[in-house]
Design a protein around this motif. Sequence first.
Motif, PDB file in Angstrom:
ATOM      1  N   MET A   1      50.799  30.648  47.812  1.00  0.00           N
ATOM      2  CA  MET A   1      50.103  29.472  47.805  1.00  0.00           C
ATOM      3  C   MET A   1      49.847  29.013  47.603  1.00  0.00           C
ATOM      4  O   MET A   1      50.089  28.072  46.140  1.00  0.00           O
ATOM      5  CB  MET A   1      47.776  30.244  48.067  1.00  0.00           C
ATOM      6  N   GLY A   6      44.248  19.130  47.131  1.00  0.00           N
ATOM      7  CA  GLY A   6      43.302  18.417  46.229  1.00  0.00           C
ATOM      8  C   GLY A   6      42.919  19.998  45.257  1.00  0.00           C
ATOM      9  O   GLY A   6      41.011  20.247  44.434  1.00  0.00           O
ATOM     10  N   GLY A   7      43.568  21.005  45.482  1.00  0.00           N
ATOM     11  CA  GLY A   7      42.972  22.254  44.268  1.00  0.00           C
ATOM     12  C   GLY A   7      42.836  22.981  45.376  1.00  0.00           C
ATOM     13  O   GLY A   7      42.667  24.324  45.334  1.00  0.00           O
ATOM     14  N   PHE A   8      42.117  22.896  46.522  1.00  0.00           N
ATOM     15  CA  PHE A   8      42.606  24.326  47.837  1.00  0.00           C
ATOM     16  C   PHE A   8      44.008  24.732  48.350  1.00  0.00           C
ATOM     17  O   PHE A   8      44.473  23.780  48.438  1.00  0.00           O
ATOM     18  CB  PHE A   8      41.546  24.032  48.812  1.00  0.00           C
ATOM     19  N   PRO A   9      43.739  25.878  48.467  1.00  0.00           N
ATOM     20  CA  PRO A   9      45.643  26.559  49.115  1.00  0.00           C
ATOM     21  C   PRO A   9      45.314  26.014  50.191  1.00  0.00           C
ATOM     22  O   PRO A   9      43.934  26.101  51.218  1.00  0.00           O
ATOM     23  CB  PRO A   9      45.060  27.873  48.780  1.00  0.00           C
ATOM     24  N   ALA A 191      36.880  34.081  36.612  1.00  0.00           N
ATOM     25  CA  ALA A 191      37.112  33.268  38.301  1.00  0.00           C
ATOM     26  C   ALA A 191      38.999  33.234  38.391  1.00  0.00           C
ATOM     27  O   ALA A 191      38.829  32.103  38.011  1.00  0.00           O
ATOM     28  CB  ALA A 191      36.454  31.833  38.176  1.00  0.00           C
ATOM     29  N   CYS A 192      38.829  34.046  39.277  1.00  0.00           N
ATOM     30  CA  CYS A 192      40.514  34.408  39.544  1.00  0.00           C
ATOM     31  C   CYS A 192      40.097  33.519  41.372  1.00  0.00           C
ATOM     32  O   CYS A 192      41.813  33.505  41.357  1.00  0.00           O
ATOM     33  CB  CYS A 192      40.677  35.669  39.592  1.00  0.00           C
ATOM     34  N   GLY A 193      40.083  34.080  41.878  1.00  0.00           N
ATOM     35  CA  GLY A 193      39.453  33.473  43.473  1.00  0.00           C
ATOM     36  C   GLY A 193      38.687  33.404  44.388  1.00  0.00           C
ATOM     37  O   GLY A 193      37.204  34.440  43.291  1.00  0.00           O
ATOM     38  N   MET A 194      37.961  32.827  44.800  1.00  0.00           N
ATOM     39  CA  MET A 194      36.960  32.619  45.604  1.00  0.00           C
ATOM     40  C   MET A 194      37.297  33.317  47.285  1.00  0.00           C
ATOM     41  O   MET A 194      36.895  31.902  48.797  1.00  0.00           O
ATOM     42  CB  MET A 194      36.263  32.079  46.153  1.00  0.00           C
ATOM     43  N   TYR A 198      37.508  29.708  50.744  1.00  0.00           N
ATOM     44  CA  TYR A 198      39.025  29.559  51.398  1.00  0.00           C
ATOM     45  C   TYR A 198      38.401  28.794  52.866  1.00  0.00           C
ATOM     46  O   TYR A 198      39.116  27.598  52.880  1.00  0.00           O
ATOM     47  CB  TYR A 198      39.412  30.314  51.474  1.00  0.00           C
ATOM     48  N   HIS A 203      31.454  24.989  52.061  1.00  0.00           N
ATOM     49  CA  HIS A 203      31.624  26.090  50.477  1.00  0.00           C
ATOM     50  C   HIS A 203      29.922  26.276  50.419  1.00  0.00           C
ATOM     51  O   HIS A 203      29.160  25.308  50.491  1.00  0.00           O
ATOM     52  CB  HIS A 203      32.351  26.006  49.512  1.00  0.00           C
ATOM     53  N   GLY A 221      37.362  29.618  35.134  1.00  0.00           N
ATOM     54  CA  GLY A 221      39.077  29.566  35.987  1.00  0.00           C
ATOM     55  C   GLY A 221      40.264  30.112  35.551  1.00  0.00           C
ATOM     56  O   GLY A 221      40.164  29.414  34.705  1.00  0.00           O
ATOM     57  N   PHE A 222      41.222  30.733  35.795  1.00  0.00           N
ATOM     58  CA  PHE A 222      42.990  30.484  35.510  1.00  0.00           C
ATOM     59  C   PHE A 222      43.585  31.165  36.502  1.00  0.00           C
ATOM     60  O   PHE A 222      43.151  31.220  37.561  1.00  0.00           O
ATOM     61  CB  PHE A 222      42.733  31.354  34.460  1.00  0.00           C
ATOM     62  N   LEU A 223      44.559  30.534  35.886  1.00  0.00           N
ATOM     63  CA  LEU A 223      46.112  30.866  37.283  1.00  0.00           C
ATOM     64  C   LEU A 223      46.692  31.818  36.200  1.00  0.00           C
ATOM     65  O   LEU A 223      47.239  31.320  35.103  1.00  0.00           O
ATOM     66  CB  LEU A 223      46.253  29.654  37.057  1.00  0.00           C
ATOM     67  N   SER A 226      49.344  29.913  33.939  1.00  0.00           N
ATOM     68  CA  SER A 226      49.254  29.100  32.779  1.00  0.00           C
ATOM     69  C   SER A 226      49.396  29.902  30.780  1.00  0.00           C
ATOM     70  O   SER A 226      49.473  29.897  30.568  1.00  0.00           O
ATOM     71  CB  SER A 226      47.504  28.891  32.188  1.00  0.00           C
TER      72      SER A 226
ATOM     73  N   ILE B 212      36.815  25.299  40.009  1.00  0.00           N
ATOM     74  CA  ILE B 212      37.123  26.202  38.578  1.00  0.00           C
ATOM     75  C   ILE B 212      37.736  26.688  38.453  1.00  0.00           C
ATOM     76  O   ILE B 212      38.712  26.907  37.819  1.00  0.00           O
ATOM     77  CB  ILE B 212      36.014  26.646  38.419  1.00  0.00           C
ATOM     78  N   ILE B 217      39.291  25.788  34.651  1.00  0.00           N
ATOM     79  CA  ILE B 217      37.743  24.808  34.315  1.00  0.00           C
ATOM     80  C   ILE B 217      37.257  25.986  33.520  1.00  0.00           C
ATOM     81  O   ILE B 217      36.749  27.487  34.015  1.00  0.00           O
ATOM     82  CB  ILE B 217      37.269  24.220  35.147  1.00  0.00           C
TER      83      ILE B 217
END
Lengths: 283, 283
Positions: A1, A6-9, A191-194, A198, A203, A221-223, A226, B212, B217
Amino acid sequence: MSASDGGFPSFELGKPLTGYGVAKILDSTHPNYKKGDLAWGFTGWEEYSLIVSPQILIKIEHTDVPLSYYTGILGMPGMTAYAGFYEICTPKKGEYVYISAASGAVGQIVGQFAKLSGCYVVGSAGSKEKVDLLKNKFGFDEAFNYKEEPDLTAALKRYFPEGIDIYFENVGGKMLDAVLANMRTLGRIAACGMISQYNLEKHEGVHNLALIVWKQIRMQGFLAASYYHLYPKFLEMALPYIKHGKIVYVEDKAEGLETGPTSLLSLFTGQNVGKKLLVVARE
Amino acid sequence: MSASDGGFPSFELGKPLTGYGVAKILDSTHPNYKKGDLAWGFTGWEEYSLIVSPQILIKIEHTDVPLSYYTGILGMPGMTAYAGFYEICTPKKGEYVYISAASGAVGQIVGQFAKLSGCYVVGSAGSKEKVDLLKNKFGFDEAFNYKEEPDLTAALKRYFPEGIDIYFENVGGKMLDAVLANMRTLGRIAACGMISQYNLEKHEGVHNLALIVWKQIRMQGFLAASYYHLYPKFLEMALPYIKHGKIVYVEDKAEGLETGPTSLLSLFTGQNVGKKLLVVARE
């Protein structure tokens, strides 16, 4: 993805689909890779890929596990679970852990990490089959089908009479509101995903955020991207667990590139069980 | 404010109002306090208080500053600003900091801490008078009246073309949505309060939470009460700044217990400027 919108997949017609895959090097001018090496990382949904940024590949050193695991438990989803649970959630023995979308590629690993850490673990999923998997295969203490719960706040209260210390967030929306109402003081939310959000034009609103203040909750939130500096440490921990059967892993394989679009959509309708995987080619 | 009602502050008819105050000890059986000592902490809205839990009092050792400061910059709001900014936001020189309700007791201190840390600081408030105060008295780089901005997202984009690294959250609701849309990757949000929401029957929905995840974030709620072990460290830093005029502080004093209810309500209608303070008695 990708996160270009703007940040959304987003997925756009006419643009090639990218994703995490396992590949064999056919030719390389990069000093770290030679013909025949195996690698996992960000590749294309295609039979042959030209990788121009080798920093998005990681060489596979251990081949005594199924290679497909490097798209999952030993790849990005595994790193996501590892970083999210150990680095973000900072778990302590005996804490109460809740995981939404728990039978997914990341959730199933987080649940098993949490059990190995001595936590009490409850997961939710969207079918009886998935709930059975959580309880009988992945060793969750409890699991429930969120579709059968008209009142999610009450459901969580039932499974967590003492409240939730750690929430591994894959869903967002109404589920997050229900969780916030049940969080304990100083709780942590990774916060891994929502995924529930999507494909919505707007939302859903989350109404219980003020509880973050009073309960002193940390939501982060994290990916996985990182945290790849921790990949060797992660492998050192995960490989023995996998080899000794202390961590199990379920894949949902589809065969052939032409089944790709249908397979992808199954993620959003809840039809898949376990890590969704597309087999493009075998040796 | 108490947090007895499931986490949200509430005031009930017939129950005594409590709050942070400065008091002189008239009699004490506690070994740490003797007649004539000064203390600040959780007391009543009343002329004489019986304190049965002295752990909610802190003895005042420095009397070369206005005693009222111990209800504010040297008391709970000061500790809130200190813990929230330094411990939660982990600021770095040159970062972009946004503070909502910035002229309030906590916000005005956070903004000055941020300037002392070499950050770029913008605050919002609800009147021209407050905006002037932020720019001309507290040294914010910029300030704006949120009531004059029909599109908060666009307003923040204007003040932060590079995005926001740190948000000190006092407001919640629509403001939080606008901030999330403008946050930078790895940004931090110290959730100190969500005053726009407290008196709503149903809290506004926040729709941009999925950001987030993608922006990685960290949003963290906190209460000063969890950080009082840092109070000596805070005093060591704050007292010299106050004495040398490097940090200024604005109070909004009301005289007499009978003005209490009106004073309290002014917090929710935006009429107060600076720390709202009720003078119950003078020596």
